[in-house]
Design an enzyme around this catalytic site. Structure first.
Site, PDB file in Angstrom:
ATOM      1  CB  CYS A  45       1.888   7.443   2.402  1.00  0.00           C
ATOM      2  SG  CYS A  45       2.910   5.989   2.165  1.00  0.00           S
TER       3      CYS A  45
HETATM    4  C1  BEZ Z   1       0.062   2.886   2.396  1.00  0.00           C
HETATM    5  O1  BEZ Z   1       0.558   3.993   2.522  1.00  0.00           O
HETATM    6  O2  BEZ Z   1      -1.092   2.650   2.772  1.00  0.00           O
HETATM    7  C2  BEZ Z   1       0.857   1.765   1.818  1.00  0.00           C
HETATM    8  C3  BEZ Z   1       1.805   2.019   0.839  1.00  0.00           C
HETATM    9  C4  BEZ Z   1       2.505   0.970   0.292  1.00  0.00           C
HETATM   10  C5  BEZ Z   1       2.290  -0.320   0.736  1.00  0.00           C
HETATM   11  C6  BEZ Z   1       1.357  -0.566   1.740  1.00  0.00           C
HETATM   12  C7  BEZ Z   1       0.634   0.490   2.285  1.00  0.00           C
END
Ligand code: BEZ
Length: 208
Positions: A45
Site C-alpha cells: 500500500c
Molecule cells: C501490503 O500493503 O503490503 C499488504 C496489506 C495487507 C495484506 C497484504 C499486504
C-alpha cells in the site's frame, strides 16, 4: 453492493485527510480514480500511495482526481502519509478516505471475505464526469496495481468518448484505433475522413 459498469457511482459523505467531502460535489466535473487499500503502514500500500502521488501531474493532465480509501482513521492516515512521503520520495496531496467503520468499503463492494473479513482489497473504480462507473478492477492484497495500465485505460476511455472509437489489445496513445462495428461505412466516411484499413468488414483500423 455489486456496482456495474455504467452505474452511477454511489454518493457518500465522509472524513478524509483533506477534510470532510461529499463525494459527488468533490468530484465536480473531473474524472475520478477511486482506489482502496487494505491498511495503513503496510508495504505494498505504501508503494501504491507513493506512486499515485508521484503521478499527480499525469492525473491532472487527464482531468482525473485520485481518491484513496483505507479502513483506518484520519489521524492514522496522516501519520502514514509522512512515511509515504519519506520512503517514496514524494508529496502526497490527494485525499484518503477514512473508512474505519467500512461504510464506504461495503457500499462499493471492496470487502472480499475470501481475502479478509475486515480490510478492503485493492479495488479500482474509474468514474467519469457524469459520475458513471467506466472501469472496475480488483487486485488481491498481495499484488500492487500497475499504474501504467491505470493511465492507459483512462487515455483509452477518453479517446473513445472523444472520437467514437474502440481501442485494441495493448493499445497505447498514438497507436491505431478501431472503428466500432456499430458505425456503418457511410457514417465512418464522415467521422473518419482520413480513411481506414479494412482488415475484415468488422475490423477497421484508423488513426485519430
Ligand atoms: C501490503 O500493503 O503490503 C499488504 C496489506 C495487507 C495484506 C497484504 C499486504
Amino acid at each position: 453492493m455489486n456496482l456495474k459498469l455504467g452505474d452511477i457511482a454511489l454518493n457518500f459523505q465522509i472524513a478524509t485527510t483533506t477534510g470532510d467531502i461529499d463525494f459527488h460535489d468533490w468530484a465536480g466535473a473531473s474524472w475520478v480514480f477511486f482506489f482502496s487499500h487494505p491498511a495503513d503502514f503496510t508495504p505494498v500500500c505504501t508503494t501504491e500511495m507513493g506512486r499515485t502521488a508521484q503521478l499527480s501531474g499525469e492525473f491532472e493532465a487527464r482531468n482525473v482526481k485520485p481518491l484513496g480509501l483505507s479502513t483506518d482513521s484520519v489521524e492514522e492516515h496522516l501519520k502514514w502519509i509522512e512515511d509515504v512521503n519519506a520512503t517514496q520520495n514524494t508529496t502526497l496531496r490527494f485525499p484518503i478516505v477514512a473508512d474505519k467503520d467500512h461504510e464506504i468499503a461495503q457500499l462499493y463492494g471492496m470487502i472480499h471475505p475470501g481475502e479478509s473479513e475486515t480490510a478492503a482489497v485493492r479495488s479500482v473504480f474509474i468514474i467519469d464526469p457524469n459520475k458513471r462507473i467506466r472501469l472496475t478492477m480488483t487486485y488481491p492484497m498481495s499484488v500492487g496495481r500497475n499504474f501504467t495500465e491505470i493511465l492507459r485505460v483512462i487515455d483509452a476511455l477518453q479517446m473513445g468518448d472523444k472520437h467514437k472509437v474502440a481501442c485494441p489489445a495493448d493499445w497505447k496513445p498514438g497507436d491505431k484505433v478501431i472503428i466500432p462495428p456499430s458505425v456503418a461505412n457511410e457514417q465512418a466516411k464522415d467521422l473518419f475522413p482520413q480513411g481506414w484499413d479494412e482488415i475484415r468488414p468488422y475490423l477497421r483500423m484508423t488513426k485519430v
